[in-house]
Design an enzyme around this catalytic site. Structure first.
Site, PDB file in Angstrom:
ATOM      1  N   ASP A 122      14.211 136.044  27.404  1.00  0.00           N
ATOM      2  CA  ASP A 122      14.575 136.950  26.315  1.00  0.00           C
ATOM      3  C   ASP A 122      14.592 138.351  26.902  1.00  0.00           C
ATOM      4  O   ASP A 122      14.839 138.517  28.088  1.00  0.00           O
ATOM      5  CB  ASP A 122      13.602 136.803  25.144  1.00  0.00           C
ATOM      6  CG  ASP A 122      14.237 137.135  23.797  1.00  0.00           C
ATOM      7  OD1 ASP A 122      14.773 138.244  23.655  1.00  0.00           O
ATOM      8  OD2 ASP A 122      14.211 136.284  22.893  1.00  0.00           O
TER       9      ASP A 122
ATOM     10  N   HIS B 284      17.823 138.905  27.943  1.00  0.00           N
ATOM     11  CA  HIS B 284      18.791 139.353  26.945  1.00  0.00           C
ATOM     12  C   HIS B 284      19.082 140.849  27.086  1.00  0.00           C
ATOM     13  O   HIS B 284      20.197 141.286  26.859  1.00  0.00           O
ATOM     14  CB  HIS B 284      18.272 139.054  25.538  1.00  0.00           C
ATOM     15  CG  HIS B 284      18.180 137.584  25.249  1.00  0.00           C
ATOM     16  ND1 HIS B 284      17.781 137.101  24.019  1.00  0.00           N
ATOM     17  CD2 HIS B 284      18.435 136.491  26.021  1.00  0.00           C
ATOM     18  CE1 HIS B 284      17.794 135.768  24.051  1.00  0.00           C
ATOM     19  NE2 HIS B 284      18.175 135.381  25.257  1.00  0.00           N
TER      20      HIS B 284
END
Length: 467
Positions: free
Chosen positions: A286, A320
């Protein structure tokens, strides 16, 4: 004269963060002077020269016998003596959660690996935590501290959360992380928690843990002061990795973070003040770094911003976002400075990412980024997304004013800039100063932005004017 492309190659391969243009002496009004002041007032904890070796309290090496009680006894003895180091010698050590107390430095020796139990019952009783920006009573984080002062996790060893597509990660409810149709996942509990937060249910009544499938954070100091985590490797985290909450004076230095699971953010300071993150390596499932301050109704109840965050000398691989602000940022975020970082991976979505929506709201601004070398990212060098998750459906107006990029180079991305506010929440004051983005396939997207300035910005070698 050295070209920007050659300079990018030099910066990426050598790690030398030379500026793209000659810089004059700092002016008295230079905003980066504030970054120096932030770092100067962060207190690094100091500890008496006393060692409490976990083997002296019954810990057994080998990774087969749980040493939870031995770790707890060593921590208690250390804090009662006035502080020092709780030492983990070389070898493999299996334990449940470790709860730090004031004046304790958990020292993980080189060639030591602390493996955390995959038995969920070991993470009971429930403790106060923040889960995706909402306070609740849930499983203990793997390493936890509550209202402690002068605490640290240091050394050159490894902390292994042992999460995998068998343990912890399947609770996300995604097949690529081991979940299968008919097996439990977090969705029902997550929705119930968010409803409790918006309804202002007393935190003591927000009980989760067994049967709820909300994964614990890895390292979470809660309402602590003078916090240090330095040198260690964190891998295979169940959930967010370094998550200081409501802390003041935090140093995150020299970490190697490697977890490819769901929501394994690398470092998420939330509602914290005076934070330094430097010389860390992130390879995550993430956001590499994500600055937060609470979600929706519960974020408005607590209403504490994150402010005075300095990031420097970090390396971002998969994730991300390299440096992300949001999305749980209802309490606001102010004064973020990031410099001298390297970001490069086809599996890194964005270099600089700001995400918010009309359910969160929050007042954000005074963000400065400079001397950042981006090899490639999948989406954009700069992403501002007010349409994240619920988008414009809420009644609150996110505010973002003051995002300044200087001497940022990129070698490949889909967009140079993707900046999108909302019709009733216009982003203001975005400046790009002497930046160069190459191999950009689809140009820029700019919607509901006012006061955008480009000074010396080139995309694919051509000068670009602000829209």
């Amino acid at each position: 004269m050295t070209t920007r492309r050659h300079l990018l190659q030099t910066m990426m391969t050598t790690g030398v963060m030379a500026p793209l243009v000659a810089e004059a002496r700092p002016r008295a009004d230079d905003p980066w002077a504030e970054a120096d002041r932030i770092v100067a007032r962060i207190v690094r904890p100091h500890f008496p020269a006393r060692d409490f070796v976990v083997t002296d309290f019954g810990a057994t090496e080998g990774g087969k016998t749980k040493c939870t009680e031995a770790f707890a006894k060593a921590v208690d003895a250390c804090t009662k003596a006035g502080g020092g180091r709780v030492v983990v010698p070389e070898g493999v050590w299996l334990t449940g959660p470790i709860h730090l107390k004031s004046n304790v430095n958990l020292f993980v020796s080189r060639d030591a690996t602390v493996r955390f139990s995959t038995d969920t019952a070991d993470y009971l009783p429930l403790v106060l935590t923040r889960w995706e920006g909402v306070e609740c009573m849930n499983y203990s984080p793997l390493i936890y501290a509550f209202e402690a002062e002068n605490i640290a996790v240091t050394g050159e060893g490894t902390l292994d959360g042992q999460a995998s597509d068998v343990y912890w990660w399947p609770w996300k409810g995604k097949m690529n992380f081991g979940w299968r149709e008919g097996t439990p996942n977090q969705d029902a509990a997550r929705n119930r928690l968010f409803a409790m937060g918006d309804a202002n249910t007393p935190v003591a009544e927000r009980l989760f843990g067994e049967g709820s499938y909300l994964r614990p954070n890895f390292f979470e100091p809660y309402r602590c002061k003078n916090v240090l985590i330095e040198g260690v490797t964190l891998r295979n985290a169940p959930f967010w990795e370094v998550h200081p909450v409501l802390c003041r004076s935090v140093t995150v230095r020299g970490l190697t973070i490697d977890s490819a699971g769901p929501n394994t953010d690398g470092c998420d300071p939330e509602s914290c003040r005076d934070v330094l993150i430097e010389n860390c390596s992130f390879n995550t499932g993430d956001d590499c770094i994500a600055i937060k301050s609470g979600r929706n109704g519960d974020g408005r109840r607590v209403n504490v911003p994150s402010e005075n965050i300095v990031i420097r000398g970090c390396r971002m691989k998969d994730g991300h976002g390299g440096v992300t602000i949001g999305s749980e940022i209802t309490g606001g975020v102010h004064n973020v400075f990031a410099e001298n970082c390297r970001m490069d991976s086809p599996d890194l979505w964005n270099a600089i990412r700001i995400k918010n929506n009309a359910m969160r709201g929050g007042n954000l601004g005074n963000f400065h980024f400079r001397n950042i070398a981006v090899g490639q990212v999948a989406h954009a060098v700069l992403t501002i997304d007010f349409n994240y998750e619920e988008g414009g459906k809420g009644a609150y107006h996110p505010v973002l004013k003051g995002v300044h990029l200087s001497s940022i180079v990129s070698g490949k991305s889909k967009y140079g800039i993707d900046a999108q506010g909302l019709p009733n929440a216009v982003v203001e004051d975005i400046t790009l100063d002497h930046c160069a983005f190459d191999n950009v396939s689809d140009g820029v997207i700019v919607k509901y932005v006012r006061g955008m300035k480009f000074r010396g910005l080139t995309i694919n070698g051509k000068p670009v004017s602000a829209p």
